[in-house]
Design a protein around this motif. Structure first.
Motif, PDB file in Angstrom:
ATOM      1  N   ASP A   1       1.806   0.979  -7.489  1.00  0.00           N
ATOM      2  CA  ASP A   1       2.006   1.105  -6.036  1.00  0.00           C
ATOM      3  C   ASP A   1       0.948   2.032  -5.437  1.00  0.00           C
TER       4      ASP A   1
ATOM      5  N   TYR B   1      -2.173  -0.009  -4.987  1.00  0.00           N
ATOM      6  CA  TYR B   1      -1.905  -1.004  -3.942  1.00  0.00           C
ATOM      7  C   TYR B   1      -2.089  -0.390  -2.559  1.00  0.00           C
TER       8      TYR B   1
ATOM      9  N   LYS C   1      -5.036  -1.365   0.079  1.00  0.00           N
ATOM     10  CA  LYS C   1      -4.636  -1.981   1.343  1.00  0.00           C
ATOM     11  C   LYS C   1      -5.284  -1.243   2.519  1.00  0.00           C
TER      12      LYS C   1
ATOM     13  N   LYS D   1      -1.141  -4.265  -7.728  1.00  0.00           N
ATOM     14  CA  LYS D   1      -0.125  -5.131  -7.147  1.00  0.00           C
ATOM     15  C   LYS D   1       1.152  -4.313  -6.930  1.00  0.00           C
ATOM     16  N   LEU D   2       1.712  -4.417  -5.751  1.00  0.00           N
ATOM     17  CA  LEU D   2       2.927  -3.680  -5.408  1.00  0.00           C
ATOM     18  C   LEU D   2       4.051  -4.015  -6.394  1.00  0.00           C
TER      19      LEU D   2
END
Ligand code: MF3
Ligand code: CO
Length: 235
Positions: free
Chosen positions: A133, A136, A140, A173-174
């Motif tokens: 996370d 991620y 983002k 990837k979350l």
């Protein structure tokens, strides 16, 4: 770990007062080494894997692991200063990117967003959350500005060693990766490029530059994962 981390924080504040156009990166490194030793700590980078200086000082297109030398810091440069100190057998690690005088607005923005990436990364972070996370959230935020996220260097665990498991990538990837345990010490360190994220290492075996030679910024803190959030030790 609070003590080495406090020393790293104070060292970087001291760097902020001393850094100026016209000085060499070696001169800055000497000041950093003196400061760390005056606190009864040891500069962890010195001799690590053969690294020849106390701090990594990385200018403009140098992403990480710049070796302090006769290079002069100039007006308009961005300079990442990465400091690790060892006290009583534990390490603290942090990095700031300093803007020297008038820096181009698009580069200043990169420096600002790289710092923001760290704070995005720790939003909602606490024991039980998945490791990736972190990446991620960094990715983002950085990519929403069209920036490149450096892949070949990552954050890391820290403690009795400067680099411990797990590796903490700035992409991901979350909802994936190991669930973080309370008490885990991590270095979260977004390294963000204005252009392409690919890097190459110069012949000295350390200096990592962006392949397109566009600037990159770096911001890092040592944190402890807690049940209810993270404790930032180097702020
Ligand atoms: N903070 C840097 C890192 O985690 C410190 C590297 S020290 C060096 O990679 F000796 F490896 F350069
Ligand atoms: Co680090």
């Amino acid at each position: 770990m609070r003590e080495p981390c406090r020393i790293v924080k104070d060292t970087l504040a001291f760097v902020g007062e001393k850094i100026h156009a016209g000085m060499t990166t070696k001169e800055l490194d000497v000041l950093i080494e003196r400061f760390i030793r005056s606190e009864g700590a040891r500069p962890s980078c010195l001799g690590y894997g053969g690294f020849p200086a106390s701090a990594c000082i990385s200018i403009n297109d140098v992403v990480v692991h710049g070796i302090p030398d006769e290079r002069i810091i100039r007006e308009g440069d961005i300079v990442s200063v990465d400091v690790v100190a060892d006290k009583n057998g534990y390490h603290g690690d942090a990095c700031r990117t300093f803007c020297i005088g008038d820096v181009k607005p698009e580069v200043k923005k990169l420096v600002q967003v790289t710092e923001e990436c760290f704070f995005k990364a720790i939003e909602g972070l606490r024991a039980g959350r998945p490791l990736f996370d972190i990446g991620y959230r960094v990715q983002k935020h950085a990519e929403s500005f069209g920036y490149g996220v450096i892949r070949s260097y990552t954050g890391h665990g820290i403690g009795k060693e400067m680099h411990e498991d797990p590796s903490v990538p700035n992409y991901g990837k979350l909802g994936t990766g190991v669930r973080l345990k309370a008490g885990t010490a991590l270095c979260i360190e977004p390294m963000i490029a204005l252009g392409d994220w690919h890097v190459r290492i110069l012949n000295d075996g350390w200096t990592a530059v962006t392949v397109d030679r566009k600037p990159a910024a770096h911001y890092e803190n040592t944190v402890i994962v807690r049940e209810d959030g993270v404790e930032i030790l180097t702020l």
